[in-house]
Design a protein around this motif. Sequence first.
Motif, mmCIF file in Angstrom:
data_model
loop_
_atom_site.group_PDB
_atom_site.id
_atom_site.type_symbol
_atom_site.label_atom_id
_atom_site.label_comp_id
_atom_site.label_asym_id
_atom_site.label_seq_id
_atom_site.Cartn_x
_atom_site.Cartn_y
_atom_site.Cartn_z
ATOM 1 N N PRO A 218 27.788 16.192 92.713
ATOM 2 C CA PRO A 218 26.480 16.683 93.141
ATOM 3 C C PRO A 218 25.394 15.634 92.886
ATOM 4 O O PRO A 218 25.359 15.014 91.829
ATOM 5 N N ARG A 219 24.555 15.414 93.891
ATOM 6 C CA ARG A 219 23.441 14.470 93.848
ATOM 7 C C ARG A 219 23.877 13.009 93.738
ATOM 8 O O ARG A 219 23.068 12.136 93.480
ATOM 9 N N GLU A 220 25.161 12.723 93.910
ATOM 10 C CA GLU A 220 25.645 11.340 93.901
ATOM 11 C C GLU A 220 25.430 10.730 95.286
ATOM 12 O O GLU A 220 25.721 11.353 96.301
ATOM 13 N N ASP A 221 24.900 9.520 95.329
ATOM 14 C CA ASP A 221 24.665 8.840 96.595
ATOM 15 C C ASP A 221 25.968 8.292 97.160
ATOM 16 O O ASP A 221 26.819 7.792 96.425
ATOM 17 N N CYS A 222 26.096 8.360 98.467
ATOM 18 C CA CYS A 222 27.246 7.790 99.167
ATOM 19 C C CYS A 222 26.984 6.289 99.342
ATOM 20 O O CYS A 222 25.992 5.911 99.981
ATOM 21 N N PRO A 223 27.841 5.428 98.807
ATOM 22 C CA PRO A 223 27.623 3.984 98.935
ATOM 23 C C PRO A 223 27.561 3.511 100.386
ATOM 24 O O PRO A 223 26.778 2.615 100.717
ATOM 25 N N ASP A 224 28.366 4.114 101.258
ATOM 26 C CA ASP A 224 28.347 3.731 102.669
ATOM 27 C C ASP A 224 27.017 4.092 103.322
ATOM 28 O O ASP A 224 26.482 3.325 104.124
ATOM 29 N N CYS A 225 26.478 5.252 102.986
ATOM 30 C CA CYS A 225 25.197 5.668 103.547
ATOM 31 C C CYS A 225 24.063 4.801 102.997
ATOM 32 O O CYS A 225 23.172 4.393 103.737
ATOM 33 N N VAL A 226 24.102 4.524 101.709
ATOM 34 C CA VAL A 226 23.071 3.691 101.091
ATOM 35 C C VAL A 226 23.060 2.304 101.725
ATOM 36 O O VAL A 226 21.996 1.731 101.984
ATOM 37 N N ALA A 227 24.238 1.768 102.025
ATOM 38 C CA ALA A 227 24.328 0.440 102.638
ATOM 39 C C ALA A 227 23.669 0.395 104.013
ATOM 40 O O ALA A 227 23.252 -0.667 104.461
ATOM 41 N N HIS A 228 23.565 1.539 104.689
ATOM 42 C CA HIS A 228 22.993 1.592 106.034
ATOM 43 C C HIS A 228 21.543 2.064 106.049
ATOM 44 O O HIS A 228 20.920 2.122 107.107
ATOM 45 N N MET A 229 20.989 2.408 104.890
ATOM 46 C CA MET A 229 19.606 2.895 104.835
ATOM 47 C C MET A 229 18.638 1.840 105.332
ATOM 48 O O MET A 229 18.843 0.646 105.136
ATOM 49 N N GLY A 230 17.605 2.288 105.967
ATOM 50 C CA GLY A 230 16.589 1.372 106.467
ATOM 51 C C GLY A 230 17.007 0.627 107.713
ATOM 52 O O GLY A 230 16.437 -0.407 108.038
ATOM 53 N N GLY A 231 17.991 1.156 108.433
ATOM 54 C CA GLY A 231 18.399 0.540 109.692
ATOM 55 C C GLY A 231 19.330 -0.657 109.556
ATOM 56 O O GLY A 231 19.458 -1.438 110.487
ATOM 57 N N ARG A 232 19.982 -0.801 108.427
ATOM 58 C CA ARG A 232 20.904 -1.924 108.221
ATOM 59 C C ARG A 232 22.300 -1.570 108.732
ATOM 60 O O ARG A 232 23.215 -1.340 107.958
ATOM 61 N N HIS A 233 22.438 -1.516 110.044
ATOM 62 C CA HIS A 233 23.710 -1.161 110.668
ATOM 63 C C HIS A 233 24.328 -2.415 111.272
ATOM 64 O O HIS A 233 23.659 -3.120 112.038
ATOM 65 N N PRO A 234 25.596 -2.707 110.968
ATOM 66 C CA PRO A 234 26.255 -3.842 111.625
ATOM 67 C C PRO A 234 26.331 -3.596 113.139
ATOM 68 O O PRO A 234 26.549 -2.469 113.584
ATOM 69 N N ASP A 235 26.132 -4.646 113.920
ATOM 70 C CA ASP A 235 26.156 -4.515 115.382
ATOM 71 C C ASP A 235 27.430 -3.871 115.909
ATOM 72 O O ASP A 235 27.388 -3.102 116.870
ATOM 73 N N HIS A 236 28.560 -4.163 115.293
ATOM 74 C CA HIS A 236 29.822 -3.628 115.809
ATOM 75 C C HIS A 236 29.960 -2.115 115.610
ATOM 76 O O HIS A 236 30.844 -1.494 116.185
ATOM 77 N N MET A 237 29.083 -1.508 114.839
ATOM 78 C CA MET A 237 29.147 -0.059 114.617
ATOM 79 C C MET A 237 28.202 0.713 115.539
ATOM 80 O O MET A 237 28.230 1.942 115.555
ATOM 81 N N ILE A 238 27.383 0.022 116.305
ATOM 82 C CA ILE A 238 26.444 0.689 117.209
ATOM 83 C C ILE A 238 27.130 0.957 118.549
ATOM 84 O O ILE A 238 27.749 0.078 119.116
#
Length: 54
Positions: A32-52
């Motif tokens: 409970p209330r633990e952050d997902c590392p994968d989600c945190v890595a993408h916060m602020g629009g930091r999405h790798p191009d190959h995932m769009i």
Amino acid sequence: MASHTALTPPRGECRQCWLHTYDRAQHAHLAPREDCPDCVAHMGGRHPDHMIVR
């Protein structure tokens, strides 16, 4: 099993973020209330191009 919605993001969306938003199983292992590392890595629009979705 992930829903059809979770597996089919619209154009311009990140596949990982879309899956993590619509498939509860992606966060089932977190405490409970633990952050997902994968989600945190993408916060602020930091999405790798190959995932769009093009």
